[in-house]
Design an enzyme around this catalytic site. Sequence first.
Site, mmCIF file in Angstrom:
data_model
loop_
_atom_site.group_PDB
_atom_site.id
_atom_site.type_symbol
_atom_site.label_atom_id
_atom_site.label_comp_id
_atom_site.label_asym_id
_atom_site.label_seq_id
_atom_site.Cartn_x
_atom_site.Cartn_y
_atom_site.Cartn_z
ATOM 1 N N ASP A 165 7.950 -11.252 -14.245
ATOM 2 C CA ASP A 165 7.525 -10.258 -15.228
ATOM 3 C C ASP A 165 8.678 -9.356 -15.670
ATOM 4 O OD1 ASP A 165 5.020 -11.265 -14.749
ATOM 5 O OD2 ASP A 165 4.115 -9.345 -14.196
ATOM 6 N N HIS A 185 9.608 -10.391 -10.365
ATOM 7 C CA HIS A 185 10.114 -9.710 -11.564
ATOM 8 C C HIS A 185 11.559 -10.103 -11.812
ATOM 9 C CE1 HIS A 185 6.707 -7.306 -10.170
ATOM 10 N NE2 HIS A 185 6.574 -6.897 -11.430
#
Length: 256
Positions: A78, A223
Amino acid sequence: MHVLTADPADAPVAPSSAGPRPAAGPPQAAAPLKPSAYRLRPMTAYAAPKLRPAQPPVRRRPFLRMDAPGRTMVLTFDDGPDPRYTPDILRTLRRHGARAMFFVCGEMAVDNQDLLREMIDDGHVIGNHSWSHPLMPKLSRSRIRSQMERTSDVVEQAVREAPRWYRAPYGAWNRASFEIGADLGMEPLGWTVDTLDWTEPGSEAIVRRVRAGAGSGVVVLSHDAGGNRSGTVRALRTYLPELLDQGYRITVPQNV
């Protein structure tokens, strides 16, 4: 608990009838990767002319797991793309012939469209993670639509196809985000295992969490932007080959 279905390019079996068959992005033109029983190969350009997919139903909850035969897992990243970390993640995935999902923020994607194209060339799936990573339930419907629509527009400009998946920042979903996501042609995806890499715990802690949470159907959250992600990069180099050696197929959702 909601489930999603694996890309049929990864295994020659009929898809499960339990639940819908979410999208995997456009056909890929990357060079073939080494075949194996559990490593993935990018799809090649055999497909018919692209048509905009039918609008998905409005969900009440995001998909959380994958419904597929055998040992399958989905890796998701992400907040990117970030030129400091995303290229290293892409190189590691490429080295092992694995595909992943990247939920991008528009404010990061707009200046890094070359990385979006690299993702697609390597057979990855690009999802929508809003424009600036706000808490969606705090926004009006018009602002939620703007956050999602602007990001989809950037992705479509870069790779000629809009995202078919979205993930709410912080995992904070509300009715408006489900409705607007569906109106924009996207399905919602959550996760099963949170590596907590956003806390920057170091690569060893991230690896331990992936090892502990590994299992058939698991969706892993990591992430590639939003802070110092060097630990995420190092951790992937460790746990990805381990998962593959254990017989997991690191896969992505199939086309609708």
